[in-house]
Design a protein around this motif. Structure first.
Motif, PDB file in Angstrom:
ATOM      1  N   GLY A 130       0.825  -1.271   0.116  1.00 57.63           N
ATOM      2  CA  GLY A 130      -0.077   0.046  -0.015  1.00 57.63           C
ATOM      3  C   GLY A 130       0.808   1.287  -0.102  1.00 57.63           C
ATOM      4  O   GLY A 130       0.433   2.412   0.550  1.00 57.63           O
ATOM      5  N   LYS A 131       1.989   1.060  -0.786  1.00 51.98           N
ATOM      6  CA  LYS A 131       3.031   2.244  -0.713  1.00 51.98           C
ATOM      7  C   LYS A 131       3.402   2.749  -2.023  1.00 51.98           C
ATOM      8  O   LYS A 131       2.853   2.068  -2.989  1.00 51.98           O
ATOM      9  CB  LYS A 131       4.243   2.071   0.032  1.00 51.98           C
ATOM     10  N   LYS A 132       3.980   3.876  -2.231  1.00 54.06           N
ATOM     11  CA  LYS A 132       4.137   4.214  -3.463  1.00 54.06           C
ATOM     12  C   LYS A 132       5.861   4.561  -3.165  1.00 54.06           C
ATOM     13  O   LYS A 132       6.387   4.916  -2.268  1.00 54.06           O
ATOM     14  CB  LYS A 132       3.724   5.761  -3.578  1.00 54.06           C
ATOM     15  N   LEU A 133       6.711   4.492  -4.575  1.00 55.42           N
ATOM     16  CA  LEU A 133       7.908   4.863  -4.717  1.00 55.42           C
ATOM     17  C   LEU A 133       8.157   6.360  -4.673  1.00 55.42           C
ATOM     18  O   LEU A 133       7.654   7.147  -5.667  1.00 55.42           O
ATOM     19  CB  LEU A 133       8.398   4.043  -5.883  1.00 55.42           C
ATOM     20  N   ARG A 134       9.120   6.796  -3.910  1.00 56.15           N
ATOM     21  CA  ARG A 134       9.449   8.188  -4.055  1.00 56.15           C
ATOM     22  C   ARG A 134      10.769   8.379  -3.741  1.00 56.15           C
ATOM     23  O   ARG A 134      11.537   7.725  -2.983  1.00 56.15           O
ATOM     24  CB  ARG A 134       8.893   9.305  -3.214  1.00 56.15           C
ATOM     25  N   TYR A 135      11.657   9.265  -4.292  1.00 51.69           N
ATOM     26  CA  TYR A 135      13.029   9.605  -4.267  1.00 51.69           C
ATOM     27  C   TYR A 135      13.363  10.668  -3.159  1.00 51.69           C
ATOM     28  O   TYR A 135      12.751  11.811  -3.316  1.00 51.69           O
ATOM     29  CB  TYR A 135      13.840   9.955  -5.362  1.00 51.69           C
ATOM     30  N   PHE A 136      13.446  10.048  -2.055  1.00 50.17           N
ATOM     31  CA  PHE A 136      13.514  10.791  -0.636  1.00 50.17           C
ATOM     32  C   PHE A 136      14.850  11.307  -0.038  1.00 50.17           C
ATOM     33  O   PHE A 136      15.697  10.534  -0.258  1.00 50.17           O
ATOM     34  CB  PHE A 136      12.661   9.794   0.269  1.00 50.17           C
ATOM     35  N   ALA A 137      14.998  12.568   0.443  1.00 53.78           N
ATOM     36  CA  ALA A 137      15.853  12.972   0.925  1.00 53.78           C
ATOM     37  C   ALA A 137      15.573  13.164   2.662  1.00 53.78           C
ATOM     38  O   ALA A 137      14.671  13.566   2.822  1.00 53.78           O
ATOM     39  CB  ALA A 137      16.502  14.241   0.223  1.00 53.78           C
ATOM     40  N   THR A 138      16.513  12.958   3.287  1.00 52.44           N
ATOM     41  CA  THR A 138      16.481  13.329   4.842  1.00 52.44           C
ATOM     42  C   THR A 138      17.562  13.838   5.544  1.00 52.44           C
ATOM     43  O   THR A 138      18.656  13.462   5.016  1.00 52.44           O
ATOM     44  CB  THR A 138      15.976  11.970   5.703  1.00 52.44           C
ATOM     45  N   PHE A 139      17.361  14.683   6.527  1.00 50.89           N
ATOM     46  CA  PHE A 139      18.493  15.020   7.125  1.00 50.89           C
ATOM     47  C   PHE A 139      18.145  15.071   8.678  1.00 50.89           C
ATOM     48  O   PHE A 139      16.930  15.648   9.112  1.00 50.89           O
ATOM     49  CB  PHE A 139      18.894  16.525   6.862  1.00 50.89           C
ATOM     50  N   GLU A 140      18.695  14.426   9.662  1.00 51.38           N
ATOM     51  CA  GLU A 140      18.297  14.372  11.243  1.00 51.38           C
ATOM     52  C   GLU A 140      19.619  13.842  11.954  1.00 51.38           C
ATOM     53  O   GLU A 140      20.229  13.238  11.560  1.00 51.38           O
ATOM     54  CB  GLU A 140      17.121  13.319  11.120  1.00 51.38           C
ATOM     55  N   ASN A 141      19.656  14.703  13.140  1.00 56.02           N
ATOM     56  CA  ASN A 141      20.679  14.288  13.978  1.00 56.02           C
ATOM     57  C   ASN A 141      22.019  14.495  13.192  1.00 56.02           C
ATOM     58  O   ASN A 141      23.014  13.500  13.550  1.00 56.02           O
ATOM     59  CB  ASN A 141      20.472  13.031  14.619  1.00 56.02           C
ATOM     60  N   GLY A 142      22.316  15.408  12.341  1.00 60.35           N
ATOM     61  CA  GLY A 142      23.694  15.500  11.879  1.00 60.35           C
ATOM     62  C   GLY A 142      23.679  14.827  10.903  1.00 60.35           C
ATOM     63  O   GLY A 142      25.006  14.693   9.976  1.00 60.35           O
ATOM     64  N   LYS A 143      22.876  13.814  10.379  1.00 65.31           N
ATOM     65  CA  LYS A 143      23.053  12.870   9.276  1.00 65.31           C
ATOM     66  C   LYS A 143      22.160  12.981   8.252  1.00 65.31           C
ATOM     67  O   LYS A 143      20.709  13.200   8.332  1.00 65.31           O
ATOM     68  CB  LYS A 143      23.142  11.267   9.772  1.00 65.31           C
ATOM     69  N   ALA A 144      22.499  12.849   6.960  1.00 62.64           N
ATOM     70  CA  ALA A 144      21.787  13.192   5.546  1.00 62.64           C
ATOM     71  C   ALA A 144      21.723  11.828   4.747  1.00 62.64           C
ATOM     72  O   ALA A 144      22.753  11.147   4.808  1.00 62.64           O
ATOM     73  CB  ALA A 144      22.295  14.085   4.916  1.00 62.64           C
ATOM     74  N   LYS A 145      20.789  11.403   3.984  1.00 62.13           N
ATOM     75  CA  LYS A 145      20.395  10.188   3.430  1.00 62.13           C
ATOM     76  C   LYS A 145      19.686  10.740   2.357  1.00 62.13           C
ATOM     77  O   LYS A 145      18.772  11.246   2.339  1.00 62.13           O
ATOM     78  CB  LYS A 145      19.854   9.314   3.956  1.00 62.13           C
ATOM     79  N   VAL A 146      20.132   9.979   1.054  1.00 62.81           N
ATOM     80  CA  VAL A 146      19.016  10.199  -0.113  1.00 62.81           C
ATOM     81  C   VAL A 146      18.894   9.007  -0.836  1.00 62.81           C
ATOM     82  O   VAL A 146      19.789   7.938  -0.690  1.00 62.81           O
ATOM     83  CB  VAL A 146      19.463  11.297  -1.163  1.00 62.81           C
ATOM     84  N   GLY A 147      17.598   8.501  -1.245  1.00 62.19           N
ATOM     85  CA  GLY A 147      17.536   7.271  -1.971  1.00 62.19           C
ATOM     86  C   GLY A 147      15.911   6.944  -2.192  1.00 62.19           C
ATOM     87  O   GLY A 147      15.105   7.784  -2.155  1.00 62.19           O
ATOM     88  N   LEU A 148      15.876   5.811  -3.073  1.00 62.52           N
ATOM     89  CA  LEU A 148      14.670   5.343  -3.443  1.00 62.52           C
ATOM     90  C   LEU A 148      13.721   4.701  -2.291  1.00 62.52           C
ATOM     91  O   LEU A 148      14.194   3.845  -1.840  1.00 62.52           O
ATOM     92  CB  LEU A 148      14.503   4.719  -4.662  1.00 62.52           C
TER      93      LEU A 148
END
Length: 817
Positions: free
Chosen positions: A741-759
């Motif tokens: 029940g989900k959708k694919l999105r290319y997502f970027a996050t930054f929290e607690n000094g750490k950053a990540k990008v990915g599908l």
């Protein structure tokens, strides 16, 4: 009675002399005294003639022949065949005298001040019969007077001083001569006089103005008119400031200040006697019959604090400094006496209240003489270490802001220095008199045009901001921006008083420039047909050479080589507006360094479109942090390209078609792998984290690739051909997400000094899954926005929205000017 002085520019040739005749016929009502200069350029020719003859250079004969030919040719053009003979005889006689004098100088190899006066006086002596004969042919009653019979001087040849009382008596007696009273016009030479021994003297450069002033005072004229080739006194030199405007009225003191600092329309000593006598001076153009010109008088109408801006070049600074000077009287006196005895004129003086140093500005050509005199005077002080070696700076100019209205008007200095500072103009020295009528600054010669335009814009065009753009990259985004600037120019000028000019354009092949603004009606054709090959170094050098005020470099490329130019541009106080995100995502040290460099040189480095195209994401974070808020978490969909792609990718559309659809829509880079690699999103989240106040490097951002490494190699065409090979893999990811029940999105996050990008597969009810097309969204969790995060959402890709984002940055730059 009227007194009119016609300068050399009004007596340049037969055509201009005929114009003088027309003016006098149209204004025949009152008697007039005409003071006439030599024909235009003739004084310089006579000076050259004397130099060549004195040097023993036989080329003097060619110069003499040219002078002879000009005068006789003009006489023929002004005369009819039947009446040329009498004047021709007189002029040829004068020309023969000139030839004999030059031959004597040539033989003796000597040109004394007395002989030099005799020589250059021929300019005025030759113009008088030429012009008087023409005026008489026009039907005017003209009385001719030899100026030497009235203008009495001392024997200081080269720059004689007028014996004013003797001269006034001679003028009054001459005018009362009843034997020659039937005249409409009295014509006489300017510039020349007679010494007590009967020899010819000259009054120095501009002496014709002074002659005219003496005549106006002697006859108590209503005013003195100077008729020349300019429409009047202007707010600045129009050769440097095209928007300079005429000054309707000004005071004597204002005129003297402006003339002293380079406004060469009036000979400065002319003004003082007119001021004492209360006789107005009108400066107007011989060639503009309808113009009122500039009226210089005792009580002009006030029109703002600053009346005009002028400059004088060829200056040097000499600084006397030393700890032993503090509190010790006499150093200043010795400095000025030494310079005075050596004949060096001090133009400007400035001294700090500490008394540790005194700086004077002098003419550059007097620097060697000045240093010799000063080193002799202060030799013992130098040896004993009481003072430091004299420090000198050359290649300088003085700019002067002049206006009676500046007295008691607060903020003038602040506005002037802010205007110069934001355009990267370094002030070497400052001086202001206690009258507050003049603020003078010393700047480099190379900065004078930009400084004059900047100051003029501040004090005379404060309602209009003129911005010069230099655009590198004119593809989808860059081309759209140029078109928008073209289409919006009039509206911006009418509604926001911003005159936005594109002064430089470049693509990878050609570049074009125009300091007045490139004609954008067919800029693509102009760029295609340009003669100048495009180079990055050449483009930047041209920006520096043009040295225009309020300039910005616009980078709409994706080139690391272009981004490498930013430091060079900023050091010249040229702003940078970039959609290119390579620099902002470079090392943290460079990111900070660019910001600091822009601040240090009073300009801007703006890159709002690095993230979210036209969305105000960076600006929002900046203002949150500036107001004291703290960002804890950033969640974002930052690629309009990838959002478009994964919104389209479905059971009905293959991954291959989704990629090609994004390419066809113009959302991807020419090489779509730049988008698909996630590097672009990696840079964007890095920039946002840095703007939030965190020290991150690119290597600190985790990038989880979704494409096989082998597809990232080879050409674009090879990549597109290989896309079907990963269709099943991508379909599998899609189906796994749908099953949950989900959708694919290319997502970027930054929290607690750490950053990540990915599908990532996101819940279907996640706010980011409602995004459509190329939209971007950024969700900020901060101290203030903790329970309900702040969301910025909208179109995040496409040439139009990106170009508008760049344009918004240009507007912010404009507002800061």
């Amino acid at each position: 009675m009227e007194v009119i002085k016609f300068g050399g520019s009004s007596l340049l040739n037969a055509s201009t002399i005929q114009r003088v005749g027309e003016i006098l016929i149209s204004r025949r009502k009152n008697k007039k005294i005409l003071v006439l200069s030599a024909m235009g350029g003739m004084t310089n020719e006579l000076i050259l003639l004397g130099k060549l003859a004195c040097d023993g250079d036989a080329e003097y004969k060619s110069v003499y022949q040219s002078i002879r030919d000009i005068h006789l040719k003009t006489l023929i053009e002004l005369s009819s065949a039947k009446d040329v003979s009498e004047v021709e005889v007189e002029m040829k006689g004068l020309l023969d005298e000139l030839e004999e004098l030059c031959y004597g100088i040539y033989l003796l190899r000597e040109l004394s001040d007395r002989s030099r006066d005799e020589l250059i006086a021929f300019g005025e002596r030759l113009s008088i019969p030429l012009i008087v004969s023409h005026l008489r042919r026009c039907g005017l009653l003209v009385r001719r007077v030899d100026a030497r019979s009235w203008i009495k001087t001392d024997a200081n040849h080269g720059s004689a001083h007028v014996l004013t009382e003797t001269t006034k008596k001679a003028i009054v007696a001459g005018l009362e001569d009843e034997s020659d009273s039937d005249w409409e016009i009295l014509a006489m030479e300017g510039f020349i006089g007679m010494a007590p021994d009967g020899t010819t003297t000259t009054l120095g450069r501009g002496g014709s103005d002074y002659t005219a002033a003496l005549m106006a005072i002697a006859v108590d004229a209503d005013h003195l008119e100077k008729s020349t080739d300019v429409i009047g006194m202007l707010t600045a030199d129009p050769r440097q400031v095209p928007t300079a405007r005429i000054i309707d009225e000004m005071s004597y003191a204002e005129a003297m200040e402006l003339c002293h600092f380079g406004a060469k329309i009036i000979y400065p000593p002319t003004i003082a006697p007119l001021m004492a006598a209360g006789i107005p001076l009108i400066v107007r153009s011989t060639f503009d019959g309808d113009g009122n010109g500039t009226r210089i008088c005792a009580s002009p109408r006030l029109a703002g604090p600053v009346r005009g801006i002028s400059s004088i070049g060829g200056m040097s600074l000499v600084t006397l400094s030393g700890g032993s000077m503090v509190g010790v009287p006499g150093f200043s006196r010795r400095l000025f006496i030494a310079l005075s005895f050596s004949g060096v004129n001090v133009v400007l003086i400035t001294q700090g209240s500490s008394e540790h140093s005194i700086t004077v500005a002098i003419q550059e050509n007097e620097l060697d003489v000045a240093l010799k005199a000063l080193n002799e005077e202060f030799g013992s002080d130098l040896e004993l270490g009481r003072i430091e070696a004299f420090r000198t700076e050359e290649g300088l100019s003085i700019l002067a802001l002049v206006g009676d209205g500046m007295d008691g008007y607060t903020g003038i200095c602040g506005k002037a220095f802010h205007s110069l500072g934001r355009n990267g103009i370094n002030i070497k020295a400052i001086a202001q008199g206690s009258t507050e009528r003049n603020i003078s600054v010393v700047v480099a010669n190379s900065d004078v045009p930009k400084a004059l335009r900047a100051l003029h814009g501040t004090f005379f065009e404060s309602d209009v901001r003129r911005i010069h753009l230099f655009c590198m990259g004119v593809g989808n985004v860059g081309g759209t921006l140029v078109d928008f600037v073209r289409d919006q120019h009039k509206q911006l000028l009418d509604e926001r008083n911003i005159d936005l000019r594109i002064s430089g354009l470049a693509n990878s092949k050609k570049m074009i420039f125009d300091s007045k603004g490139i004609d954008l009606s067919d800029w693509r054709g102009a760029l295609t047909n340009a003669d100048t090959e495009s180079t990055l170094e050449g483009f930047v050098e041209r920006i520096k050479d043009m040295n225009l005020e309020n300039s910005a470099f616009i980078d709409n490329t994706a080139s690391a080589d272009v981004a490498a130019l930013y430091e060079s541009v900023l050091r010249n106080s040229v702003g940078v507006v970039a959609s290119n995100k390579i620099a902002a995502a470079d090392s943290y040290a460079r990111y900070v360094g660019l910001r600091e460099l822009a601040s240090r040189h009073s300009t801007d480095y703006r890159f709002e479109t690095n993230v979210g195209a036209g969305l105000p994401v960076i600006d929002t974070i900046h203002h949150l942090v500036l107001s004291g808020d703290k960002v804890h978490k950033i969640e974002a969909v930052l690629s309009g390209t990838l959002n478009f792609l994964f919104s389209a990718f479905s059971s009905e559309m293959t991954f291959e078609d989704s990629v090609k659809g994004a390419m066809d829509a113009g959302y991807t880079e020419p090489d779509p792998r730049i988008d698909l690699s996630g590097v672009d999103v990696q840079r964007k989240i890095l920039i946002l984290a840095r703007e939030a106040g965190f020290k991150l490097e690119m290597s600190d951002v985790e990038n989880v690739p979704f494409l096989p490494e082998q597809l990232m190699k080879g050409s674009v065409s090879q990549f597109l051909e290989a896309l079907p090979s990963i269709e099943n893999k991508m379909k599998g990811k899609l189906q796994d997400a749908q099953a949950q029940g989900k959708k694919l999105r290319y997502f970027a996050t930054f929290e607690n000094g750490k950053a990540k990008v990915g599908l990532e597969p996101l819940d279907s009810n996640h706010p980011f899954c409602s995004l459509e097309g190329s939209d971007n969204v950024v969700m900020l969790t901060t101290d203030r926005y903790s329970g309900r995060p702040l969301v910025v959402q909208g179109a995040g890709a496409g040439a139009d929205v990106t170009a508008m984002g760049v344009f918004a940055d240009i507007m912010r730059f404009s507002e800061s000017r």
